[in-house]
Motif scaffolding. Structure first.
Motif, short mmCIF file in Angstrom:
data_model
loop_
_atom_site.label_atom_id
_atom_site.label_comp_id
_atom_site.label_asym_id
_atom_site.label_seq_id
_atom_site.Cartn_x
_atom_site.Cartn_y
_atom_site.Cartn_z
N TYR A 10 0.88 -1.13 0.02
CA TYR A 10 0.15 0.07 0.05
C TYR A 10 0.72 1.24 -0.01
O TYR A 10 1.90 1.23 0.85
CB TYR A 10 -0.95 -0.07 1.36
CG TYR A 10 -1.82 -1.14 1.29
CD1 TYR A 10 -3.15 -0.81 0.59
CD2 TYR A 10 -1.67 -2.29 1.90
CE1 TYR A 10 -4.06 -1.87 0.56
CE2 TYR A 10 -2.53 -3.32 1.71
CZ TYR A 10 -3.91 -3.23 0.87
OH TYR A 10 -4.86 -4.22 1.09
N HIS A 18 -5.42 4.59 6.72
CA HIS A 18 -5.62 3.52 7.31
C HIS A 18 -5.07 3.59 8.80
O HIS A 18 -5.85 3.31 10.05
CB HIS A 18 -4.77 2.27 6.87
CG HIS A 18 -4.74 0.77 7.79
ND1 HIS A 18 -3.94 0.40 8.77
CD2 HIS A 18 -5.62 -0.24 7.61
CE1 HIS A 18 -4.38 -0.67 9.05
NE2 HIS A 18 -5.50 -1.00 8.78
N ARG A 76 -3.73 -2.11 -6.22
CA ARG A 76 -3.38 -2.27 -4.87
C ARG A 76 -2.91 -3.87 -4.57
O ARG A 76 -3.30 -4.71 -5.53
CB ARG A 76 -3.98 -1.60 -3.84
CG ARG A 76 -5.54 -2.33 -3.80
CD ARG A 76 -6.51 -1.64 -2.64
NE ARG A 76 -6.11 -0.49 -2.18
CZ ARG A 76 -6.63 0.36 -1.14
NH1 ARG A 76 -7.88 -0.28 -0.64
NH2 ARG A 76 -6.47 1.34 -0.75
N TYR A 92 -15.86 -1.20 5.19
CA TYR A 92 -15.99 0.24 4.70
C TYR A 92 -17.48 0.31 4.82
O TYR A 92 -17.96 1.58 5.18
CB TYR A 92 -15.76 -0.13 3.37
CG TYR A 92 -14.42 0.42 2.74
CD1 TYR A 92 -13.96 1.51 2.77
CD2 TYR A 92 -13.29 -0.68 2.34
CE1 TYR A 92 -12.70 2.01 2.32
CE2 TYR A 92 -11.97 -0.35 2.16
CZ TYR A 92 -11.79 1.11 2.06
OH TYR A 92 -10.46 1.49 1.85
N HIS A 153 -10.42 -8.28 12.59
CA HIS A 153 -9.38 -7.84 11.42
C HIS A 153 -8.12 -7.99 12.22
O HIS A 153 -7.20 -8.83 11.28
CB HIS A 153 -9.78 -6.47 11.02
CG HIS A 153 -8.73 -5.83 10.27
ND1 HIS A 153 -8.51 -6.36 8.85
CD2 HIS A 153 -8.08 -4.90 10.37
CE1 HIS A 153 -7.63 -5.37 8.32
NE2 HIS A 153 -7.57 -4.42 9.25
N ARG A 172 2.78 -5.32 3.90
CA ARG A 172 1.84 -4.49 2.74
C ARG A 172 1.43 -3.06 3.46
O ARG A 172 1.42 -2.01 2.63
CB ARG A 172 0.63 -5.30 2.52
CG ARG A 172 0.90 -6.40 1.63
CD ARG A 172 -0.42 -7.31 1.80
NE ARG A 172 -0.44 -8.13 0.65
CZ ARG A 172 -1.64 -8.79 0.26
NH1 ARG A 172 -2.53 -8.17 0.65
NH2 ARG A 172 -1.47 -9.80 -0.71
#
Ligand code: HEM
Ligand code: HEM
Length: 176
Positions: A10, A18, A76, A92, A153, A172
Motif C-alpha cells: 500500500y 489506514h 493495490r 467500509y 481483522h 503491505r
C-alpha cells in the motif's frame, strides 16, 4: 515510498488513511466504552465530549478513503481470499453507515450541530421522526459490530503472520 499503491505494498496515502483512522477509531470506541462502564465520570466526559465531531470527521475520512480505494483498486495488493475481501467491504460499509445514521438522527432532532465550529446544521423546531428512528435503533449496535469486526481483522492479521502456510500481510501496510 510511492503515494499510490502497487501490487506489493500500500502507498503512503492508503497507509496514512489506514493508521490515522485506526487511531481516531481507538478514541471513538474508548468514548463509547467509557459511556457504558464509567457514566458521569471525568474520564467519560473527557472522551465523550468529542464523540460527535470526531464521528463526523471519521465519516469524511471514510468517504475519502473509499474514493481512494476505488481509484487504486486495479493496482493495490491482491486480496488473500474471498473472506478477506468481504471483511474489508464490511468494514467500509460500517465506516460509512454508522456515522451516517448518527448524523441523520442529529439533523432530524432539530438541534444545531457545529462540529469543530463548522455550522453544519442550523437547527429547527419540529423533530423529524423517520430521520431519528434508524439511528436510535441501529447506531449503537452497528457501532459495536464495527468494533467486533475490527478485532476480527486484527486477529486475522496475526493469524496470517504466525502461520507458516499463510502470507504475512503486515508489511503491505507497515514498513518499507
Ligand atoms: C465512526 C464513527 C462512530 C462510531 C464508531 C460510533 C460508535 C458509537 C457506539 C459504539 C455507540 C454506543 C454507545 C453505547 O452503547 O452507549 C455510540 C453511541 C452514540 N453515538 Fe456514536 N459513533 C460514531 C459516530 C457518531 C456521530 C457522527 C454522532 C453524532 C453526530 C454520534 C452520536 C452518538 C450518540 C448521541 C450516541 C448515544 C446514543 C446511541 O447509543 O445511539 N456518533 N456511538
Ligand atoms: C492494530 C490495528 C490494525 C492492524 C495491525 C491492521 C493491519 C492491516 C493490514 C496488514 C492490512 C493489509 C491486509 C491485506 O492487504 O491483505 C490491512 C488492511 C485494511 N485494514 Fe487494517 N489494521 C488495523 C486496524 C484497522 C482498523 C481500525 C480498520 C478500520 C475499520 C482497518 C481497516 C482495514 C481495511 C478496510 C483494509 C483494506 C485496505 C484499505 O482499504 O485500507 N484496519 N490492515
Amino acid at each position: 515510498m510511492s503515494l499510490k499503491d502497487n501490487s506489493q505494498r500500500y502507498g503512503s496515502i492508503s497507509r496514512l488513511l489506514h493508521w490515522g483512522m485506526a487511531l481516531l477509531l481507538l478514541w471513538q470506541f474508548l468514548s463509547a466504552i467509557f459511556r457504558v462502564v464509567a457514566e458521569d465520570t471525568a474520564i467519560e466526559q473527557f472522551f465523550w465530549s468529542v464523540h460527535k465531531p470526531l464521528g463526523f470527521l471519521l465519516l469524511i475520512l471514510a468517504a475519502i478513503r473509499l474514493i481512494w480505494a476505488l481509484a487504486n483498486s486495479a493496482r493495490r495488493p491482491a486480496s488473500l481470499n474471498k473472506l478477506a475481501t468481504l471483511g474489508h467491504l464490511g468494514l467500509y460499509a460500517l465506516l460509512i453507515v454508522v456515522p451516517a445514521l448518527a448524523l441523520l438522527r442529529q439533523y432530524g432532532s432539530g438541534r444545531a450541530f457545529d462540529p469543530f465550529g463548522i455550522p453544519l446544521f442550523a437547527g429547527f423546531e419540529e423533530k423529524i421522526g423517520w430521520m431519528i428512528e434508524p439511528g436510535n435503533l441501529l447506531h449503537g449496535w452497528l457501532g459495536w459490530l464495527l468494533l467486533a469486526m475490527i478485532v476480527g481483522h486484527i486477529v486475522m492479521v496475526k493469524v496470517h503472520r504466525r502461520s507458516p502456510s499463510h502470507e504475512d500481510v503486515l508489511p503491505r501496510m507497515l514498513g518499507n
